[in-house]
Design a protein around this motif. Structure first.
Motif, short mmCIF file in Angstrom:
data_model
loop_
_atom_site.label_atom_id
_atom_site.label_comp_id
_atom_site.label_asym_id
_atom_site.label_seq_id
_atom_site.Cartn_x
_atom_site.Cartn_y
_atom_site.Cartn_z
N UNK A 154 -10.02 -6.82 -15.09
CA UNK A 154 -10.75 -5.19 -15.00
C UNK A 154 -9.47 -4.53 -15.81
N UNK A 155 -8.33 -4.47 -15.26
CA UNK A 155 -7.13 -3.40 -15.79
C UNK A 155 -7.04 -3.89 -17.32
N UNK A 156 -6.95 -4.94 -17.67
CA UNK A 156 -6.81 -5.14 -19.16
C UNK A 156 -8.11 -4.93 -20.08
N UNK A 157 -9.33 -5.03 -19.52
CA UNK A 157 -10.46 -4.40 -20.19
C UNK A 157 -10.35 -3.17 -20.38
N UNK A 158 -9.90 -2.52 -19.30
CA UNK A 158 -10.03 -0.73 -19.37
C UNK A 158 -8.91 -0.22 -20.39
N UNK A 159 -7.62 -0.88 -20.02
CA UNK A 159 -6.49 -0.16 -20.40
C UNK A 159 -6.14 -0.45 -21.97
N UNK A 160 -6.09 -1.89 -22.05
CA UNK A 160 -5.82 -2.37 -23.48
C UNK A 160 -6.21 -1.61 -24.89
N UNK A 161 -7.40 -1.12 -24.55
CA UNK A 161 -7.87 -0.47 -25.89
C UNK A 161 -7.36 0.80 -26.17
N UNK A 162 -7.21 1.53 -25.05
CA UNK A 162 -6.48 2.75 -25.21
C UNK A 162 -4.80 2.63 -25.48
N UNK A 163 -4.08 1.64 -24.85
CA UNK A 163 -2.82 1.28 -24.79
C UNK A 163 -2.52 1.04 -26.28
N UNK A 164 -3.46 0.38 -26.91
CA UNK A 164 -3.06 0.13 -28.42
C UNK A 164 -4.03 0.78 -29.49
N UNK A 165 -4.48 2.01 -28.91
CA UNK A 165 -5.30 3.13 -29.72
C UNK A 165 -4.79 3.23 -31.29
N UNK A 166 -3.54 3.51 -31.51
CA UNK A 166 -3.28 3.68 -32.86
C UNK A 166 -3.30 2.44 -33.95
N UNK A 167 -2.96 1.26 -33.10
CA UNK A 167 -3.15 0.11 -33.76
C UNK A 167 -4.31 -0.42 -34.15
N UNK A 168 -5.30 -0.30 -33.30
CA UNK A 168 -6.70 -0.58 -33.39
C UNK A 168 -7.40 0.48 -34.48
N UNK A 169 -6.98 1.82 -34.42
CA UNK A 169 -7.54 2.85 -35.33
C UNK A 169 -7.02 2.24 -36.92
N UNK A 170 -5.86 2.06 -37.08
CA UNK A 170 -5.29 1.91 -38.26
C UNK A 170 -5.80 0.41 -38.94
N UNK A 171 -5.65 -0.62 -38.07
CA UNK A 171 -6.07 -1.86 -38.51
C UNK A 171 -7.67 -2.16 -38.65
#
Length: 197
Positions: A154-171
């Motif tokens: 649950x926490x991984x599905x919630x937090x991971x996208x926001x925690x690596x937001x800049x990486x996702x946005x760029x890549x």
């Protein structure tokens, strides 16, 4: 406006500006001068109200931790059915992620540095949560696993996208607006991944 009201207003402005720089813009290394400039105040006022940048950061970290604790209390203290509690927790977490996109990243960075960490959940609350998860597994609502694995998922599905937001946005070539839209849509996706029915 009284002098005390002005002081309170200025102090709150400095805190909100710091939260904006840190949690909305991701500028964790913002200097006292940068905070003062963004708030439109003299840098000496930061030292006057908070004594130092580190104390100011501690104050906003404590407030961030309070937000996290309030979210976890949804699960711990609610009498709602389990899936509804989890749904409310997810909704609250996603809402916070949209308001403060870099909050989770900041909290993790501070914990990794050994700064500002406080335990949010008491032992008896955790045992009750694990018992609730086990009951849902027995009903066939959740896939059988160690209860802590459910929490990890649950926490991984919630937090991971926001925690690596800049990486996702760029890549993945995602704009801020598109990322926010994707985060806002995650509640049902997460619930469908966590629950069988």
């Amino acid at each position: 406006m009284s002098n005390q009201a002005k002081k309170d207003q200025t102090q709150e402005l400095i805190k909100e500006t710091t939260k904006n720089l840190f949690f909305v813009k991701g500028k964790f290394d913002a200097t006292t001068q940068e905070i003062a400039d963004a708030a439109g105040v003299n840098r000496t006022l930061i030292n006057y109200y908070f004594r130092s940048r580190d104390n100011l950061i501690q104050v906003i970290f404590d407030e961030a931790q309070k937000v996290e604790k309030e979210k976890s209390e949804i699960i711990m203290n609610s009498d709602l059915p389990f899936k509804e509690k989890i749904g409310q927790f997810i909704e609250g977490s996603l809402s916070t992620s949209l308001q403060y996109p870099y909050l989770e990243t900041y909290i993790v960075s501070q914990i990794n540095k050994g700064n500002c960490h406080k335990r949010d959940i008491e032992e008896d609350e955790l045992k009750k949560l694990y018992k609730d998860i086990e009951q849902e597994m027995e009903k066939g609502v959740i896939e059988k696993m160690e209860p802590i694995q459910f929490v990890f998922n649950m926490i991984s599905l919630l937090v991971f996208p926001s925690a690596v937001r800049p990486l996702f946005m760029e890549n993945l070539n995602i704009t801020d607006e598109e990322f926010d839209r994707l985060i806002a849509e995650r509640k049902d996706i997460i619930l469908n991944m966590l629950f069988k029915k």
